[in-house]
Design a protein around this motif. Structure first.
Motif, PDB file in Angstrom:
ATOM      1  N   GLU A 101       2.420   0.594  -8.392  1.00 58.46           N
ATOM      2  CA  GLU A 101       2.096  -0.776  -8.002  1.00 58.46           C
ATOM      3  C   GLU A 101       3.392  -1.549  -7.846  1.00 58.46           C
ATOM      4  OE1 GLU A 101      -0.185  -4.766  -9.696  1.00 58.46           O
ATOM      5  OE2 GLU A 101      -0.191  -2.903 -10.852  1.00 58.46           O
ATOM      6  N   ALA A 121       6.234  -3.970  -8.224  1.00 56.73           N
ATOM      7  CA  ALA A 121       6.554  -4.871  -9.324  1.00 56.73           C
ATOM      8  C   ALA A 121       8.036  -5.187  -9.272  1.00 56.73           C
ATOM      9  CB  ALA A 121       6.188  -4.231 -10.671  1.00 56.73           C
ATOM     10  N   GLY A 122       8.395  -6.349  -9.825  1.00 53.98           N
ATOM     11  CA  GLY A 122       9.798  -6.736  -9.859  1.00 53.98           C
ATOM     12  C   GLY A 122      10.109  -7.838  -8.853  1.00 53.98           C
ATOM     13  N   THR A 123      11.392  -8.078  -8.653  1.00 53.47           N
ATOM     14  CA  THR A 123      11.860  -9.154  -7.775  1.00 53.47           C
ATOM     15  C   THR A 123      12.348  -8.588  -6.447  1.00 53.47           C
ATOM     16  OG1 THR A 123      12.540 -10.497  -9.674  1.00 53.47           O
ATOM     17  CG2 THR A 123      13.494 -11.060  -7.526  1.00 53.47           C
ATOM     18  N   TYR A 167       0.064  -8.942  -5.275  1.00 52.34           N
ATOM     19  CA  TYR A 167       0.839  -8.175  -6.257  1.00 52.34           C
ATOM     20  C   TYR A 167       1.328  -9.116  -7.358  1.00 52.34           C
ATOM     21  CZ  TYR A 167       0.831  -4.913  -2.338  1.00 52.34           C
ATOM     22  OH  TYR A 167       0.446  -4.090  -1.309  1.00 52.34           O
ATOM     23  N   PRO A 168       0.526  -9.319  -8.397  1.00 55.82           N
ATOM     24  CA  PRO A 168       0.848 -10.311  -9.438  1.00 55.82           C
ATOM     25  C   PRO A 168       2.077  -9.971 -10.282  1.00 55.82           C
ATOM     26  CG  PRO A 168      -1.082  -9.026 -10.044  1.00 55.82           C
ATOM     27  CD  PRO A 168      -0.773  -8.672  -8.633  1.00 55.82           C
ATOM     28  N   LYS A 169       2.570  -8.746 -10.194  1.00 61.15           N
ATOM     29  CA  LYS A 169       3.748  -8.366 -10.991  1.00 61.15           C
ATOM     30  C   LYS A 169       5.055  -8.561 -10.225  1.00 61.15           C
ATOM     31  CE  LYS A 169       1.237  -4.899 -13.708  1.00 61.15           C
ATOM     32  NZ  LYS A 169       1.173  -3.463 -14.105  1.00 61.15           N
ATOM     33  N   THR A 170       4.991  -9.238  -9.094  1.00 61.69           N
ATOM     34  CA  THR A 170       6.188  -9.397  -8.257  1.00 61.69           C
ATOM     35  C   THR A 170       6.711 -10.831  -8.284  1.00 61.69           C
ATOM     36  OG1 THR A 170       4.899  -9.909  -6.264  1.00 61.69           O
ATOM     37  CG2 THR A 170       5.392  -7.577  -6.704  1.00 61.69           C
ATOM     38  N   LYS A 171       7.983 -10.965  -7.930  1.00 59.54           N
ATOM     39  CA  LYS A 171       8.622 -12.249  -7.707  1.00 59.54           C
ATOM     40  C   LYS A 171       9.369 -12.174  -6.375  1.00 59.54           C
ATOM     41  CE  LYS A 171       9.462 -13.132 -12.636  1.00 59.54           C
ATOM     42  NZ  LYS A 171      10.511 -13.399 -13.666  1.00 59.54           N
ATOM     43  N   LEU A 208       8.172  -1.871  -3.453  1.00 57.84           N
ATOM     44  CA  LEU A 208       8.224  -3.319  -3.285  1.00 57.84           C
ATOM     45  C   LEU A 208       8.586  -3.678  -1.843  1.00 57.84           C
ATOM     46  CD1 LEU A 208       7.932  -5.747  -5.259  1.00 57.84           C
ATOM     47  CD2 LEU A 208      10.419  -5.731  -5.453  1.00 57.84           C
TER      48      LEU A 208
END
Length: 307
Positions: free
Chosen positions: A89, A91-93, A118-122, A280
């Motif tokens: 999934e 994740a990250g920036t 994707y709630p785990k992303t920035k 990502l």
């Protein structure tokens, strides 16, 4: 039947140069390594390694077997990595660079959807018309228009962009509507550039290009400021079609010289050349492609091919 684990042990022995070193790499007893090599040799019916108390070398058959089997093992490792990427999934920036006009209007919607999916992303978005060095600035991917310079970056063409001519209804009511490109010379124009003293606009219709010299009272090197000035009635402006569409729809702008646009330029997404692109980056590129497909009138149907 061949045991794939035996082949892996054989390859590690060859690469490490000894049973002892391979045992350390594989975190297994040296006796197990020796037993697996013996089992493999029995299965293939030839000796693969010549070993003494002091040396270890490949036989001719062993060298051929290693060359073929190591390629197969590498292919399997690649397949496992790709599968892991698919399953992972995002994740990250993710750090993105884009031209000011394109990024501020098109990417804002894509970024909102990306963060929701994707709630785990920035996302860190850097809007600039300068072509930044991605590696030096820690940027994961960038959107670029026009002709790409040769580089080590990986590029995908998403489509083509162009600009149209627009003005406010108030301006057109006061100064009239141009009928042909030459008429622009007597109109006030909002210049996307460093100087209001004059600019050369190239317009295209049915494959025929015309160049006209224009001038006005306002110039800006930022496309949002150009559009704001056009809405305020300072003159006719060249605006990206996608950017101008909403203002045309709600009546703040009207298109003029409908049959003319600027010559189309390429729209690309570029990212550093890596063997494995992160999930990502892949996810954001795909979402950008999906958004482009929604408005094919603004940007031609994407053609996703490597540069």
């Amino acid at each position: 039947m061949l045991d794939l684990n035996d082949i892996v042990v054989f390859a590690r022995v060859v690469e490490a140069g000894s049973f002892t070193a391979a045992a350390r790499l594989l975190a297994m007893p040296k006796t197990t390594v020796s037993r697996r090599i013996a089992a493999l040799e029995r299965e293939v019916g030839v000796r693969l390694l010549q070993r003494t108390t002091r040396s270890l070398r490949l036989t001719d058959a062993g060298r051929l077997y290693y060359e073929e089997s190591s390629q197969a093992l590498q292919a399997l490792e690649q397949a496992n990595l790709r599968l892991a990427e698919v399953r992972a999934e995002p994740a990250g920036t993710i750090r993105i660079s884009a031209p000011v006009g394109f990024g501020g209007h098109f990417l804002s919607a894509a970024i909102s959807d990306f963060l929701a999916i994707y709630p785990k992303t920035k996302v860190e978005l850097r809007l600039t018309d300068d072509r930044l060095n991605l590696i030096e600035n820690g940027i994961d991917l960038a959107f670029r228009t026009g002709i790409l310079e040769d580089s080590t970056l990986i590029a995908r063409k998403l489509g083509s962009t162009y600009r149209i001519l627009c003005a406010s209804p108030d301006y057109l009511a006061r100064f009239g509507v141009p009928d042909r490109p030459a008429d622009l010379a007597r109109h006030a124009c909002v210049i996307a550039g460093p100087s209001a003293a004059g600019a050369h606009w190239v317009l295209e219709s049915a494959g025929i290009k015309e160049t006209v010299t224009v001038s006005g009272r306002f110039a800006a090197n930022e496309i949002q400021a150009v559009m704001t000035a056009a809405i305020a009635g300072f003159g006719i402006a060249q605006l990206p079609q996608r950017m101008a569409a909403a203002c045309i729809a709600d009546g703040r702008l009207r298109r003029v010289l409908d049959g003319y646009t600027t010559p189309p330029g390429g729209l690309h997404v570029v990212y550093p050349s890596n063997q494995h692109v992160s999930p990502l980056v892949k996810a954001f590129i795909q979402l950008a492609i999906d958004h482009l497909n929604v408005g094919k009138g603004a940007i031609e149907a994407p053609a996703i091919t490597p540069r």
